[in-house]
Design a protein around this motif. Structure first.
Motif, short mmCIF file in Angstrom:
data_model
loop_
_atom_site.label_atom_id
_atom_site.label_comp_id
_atom_site.label_asym_id
_atom_site.label_seq_id
_atom_site.Cartn_x
_atom_site.Cartn_y
_atom_site.Cartn_z
N THR A 242 0.84 -1.19 0.00
CA THR A 242 0.00 0.00 0.00
C THR A 242 0.88 1.24 0.00
N GLU A 243 0.28 2.36 -0.42
CA GLU A 243 1.03 3.62 -0.42
C GLU A 243 1.43 4.02 0.99
N ALA A 244 0.55 3.81 1.95
CA ALA A 244 0.86 4.17 3.33
C ALA A 244 2.07 3.38 3.84
N GLU A 245 2.12 2.11 3.52
CA GLU A 245 3.26 1.29 3.94
C GLU A 245 4.54 1.74 3.26
N ALA A 246 4.46 2.14 2.01
CA ALA A 246 5.64 2.62 1.29
C ALA A 246 6.15 3.92 1.91
N ARG A 247 5.25 4.83 2.22
CA ARG A 247 5.66 6.09 2.84
C ARG A 247 6.26 5.84 4.22
N GLU A 248 5.71 4.89 4.95
CA GLU A 248 6.25 4.53 6.26
C GLU A 248 7.65 3.94 6.12
#
Length: 375
Positions: A242-248
């Motif tokens: 997910t995008e959120a996991e990538a940003r994290e």
């Protein structure tokens, strides 16, 4: 009917310690042993990468040509090729032409060369190279000319200038396959050399409007020379489900940047004379705290690493869409990396490569709305 990407995808062969964080005082835990290099090469091959870049950097634990020879000898004949970086100030071109020809003949089709002029006089001085920016590019041009001359013209060959001189050199046998010349540089003189002598002109990741401007400049030079060029892009990549996991994951990568390391890194900016490196530094100025340069492109790596400082960040569809945008601009060679390099190569191969190589462009187009256009 499928229309797989016609681009080539390369990974990075890390010749220093590898780990999950950058910019720390502590050395990363994973040593660049020969076994690790071989594992990284084979993993990249399994992930769908065609070659790996071995950078030339005095701070690396290994000298890259020696490491490349050892890694090629250790790996399987079907494993990816190596793109071996070289600084013209380190070798006489007549000798280096022979060295690369030998390597290509021993490992057919697995040798490419990346010509690196260098952007930091302080780093160049570590190799005993004290030439200024202009002189370095004069030397680069002649270095590339001599490589091509010795690889393609019948022996014996001679050359004479105030930079290089040799008489009746015999390079026999010639490389069993052509050795592609990759070369990058953002200054006008570098672009002229690329138009005249390179096979692939490399750029570091920048905003799309900046890349488009440079592509237009290079295409004008192509029209003048009549030589077709391929265009390559060098950037990091951070992909997660997910995008959120990538940003994290991106934030985690720089979560342990040491203030002293960061301060020394910023101080080193004053010593840079390369146009491309200055563009990377300037691109980071005035960014918000999220360090997003544009949708899908994050500048956090530049907090603690010289060279390219940006990464494509997102979920698999977003990353693939961003790469497709670059392809539509005219790029067809991509050199990616991520920390740690083995795990990130495998992840890219599992999550992104199928979208690039195994799906029709028309089918993939439904995901392009995830990366907003750049005005």
């Amino acid at each position: 009917m499928t229309n797989p990407s016609q681009s080539e995808f390369l990974w990075f062969l890390q010749l220093s310690r590898d780990g999950e964080f950058i910019g720390t005082k502590e050395k990363p835990p994973r040593k660049p042993t020969l076994a690790y290099l071989q594992s990284l090469i084979s993993t990249a091959g399994e992930a769908g990468f065609e070659a790996l870049l071995t950078a030339t950097n005095y701070h690396s634990e290994h000298e890259n040509y020696t490491a490349a020879v050892a890694a090629l000898a250790r790996s399987a004949p079907t494993d990816p090729a190596l793109l071996i970086a070289v600084r013209p100030g380190m070798f006489h071109p007549a000798m280096y032409a022979k060295m690369l020809a030998t390597l290509q003949n021993l490992f057919p089709g697995r040798v490419r060369v990346n010509i690196v002029t260098g952007s930091s006089p302080a780093e160049n001085a570590m190799y005993g190279d004290r030439e200024d920016h202009g002189r370095r590019y004069e030397r680069t041009r002649e270095f590339m000319q001599i490589l091509r001359q010795l690889w393609t013209a019948p022996p014996p060959q001679s050359f004479s200038s105030d930079l290089y001189s040799f008489e009746n050199a015999v390079l026999d046998p010639a490389p069993v396959q052509p050795i592609p010349l990759y070369f990058g540089g953002a200054s006008p003189v570098a672009q002229g050399i690329a138009a005249d002598l390179a096979d692939v002109y490399l750029m570091w990741g920048e905003r799309e409007d900046m890349l488009a401007e440079r592509l237009a400049q290079m295409r004008a030079l192509e029209a003048q020379t009549g030589r077709p060029l391929r265009y390559g892009l060098r950037t990091h990549v951070i992909v997660r489900e997910t995008e959120a996991e990538a940003r994290e994951a991106a934030e985690r990568l720089i979560s342990r940047v040491d203030p002293d390391v960061r301060a020394a890194f910023v101080a080193s900016h004053a010593l840079v004379d390369g146009v491309g490196q200055k563009r990377q530094i300037d691109m980071m100025k005035g960014l918000d705290t999220d360090l997003m340069v544009e949708p899908g492109l994050w500048a956090g790596v530049g907090m603690a690493r010289s060279g390219v400082g940006v990464a494509i960040v997102g979920d698999p569809q977003q990353v693939a869409a961003k790469i497709r945008r670059y392809e539509d601009m005219g790029f067809s060679s991509f050199i990616f990396s991520g920390y740690p390099h083995l795990e990130e190569a495998r992840r890219f191969g599992e999550l992104v490569m199928p979208l690039l190589k195994g799906t029709a462009r028309e089918e993939r187009a439904i995901h392009t709305d995830k990366v907003a256009p750049v005005a």
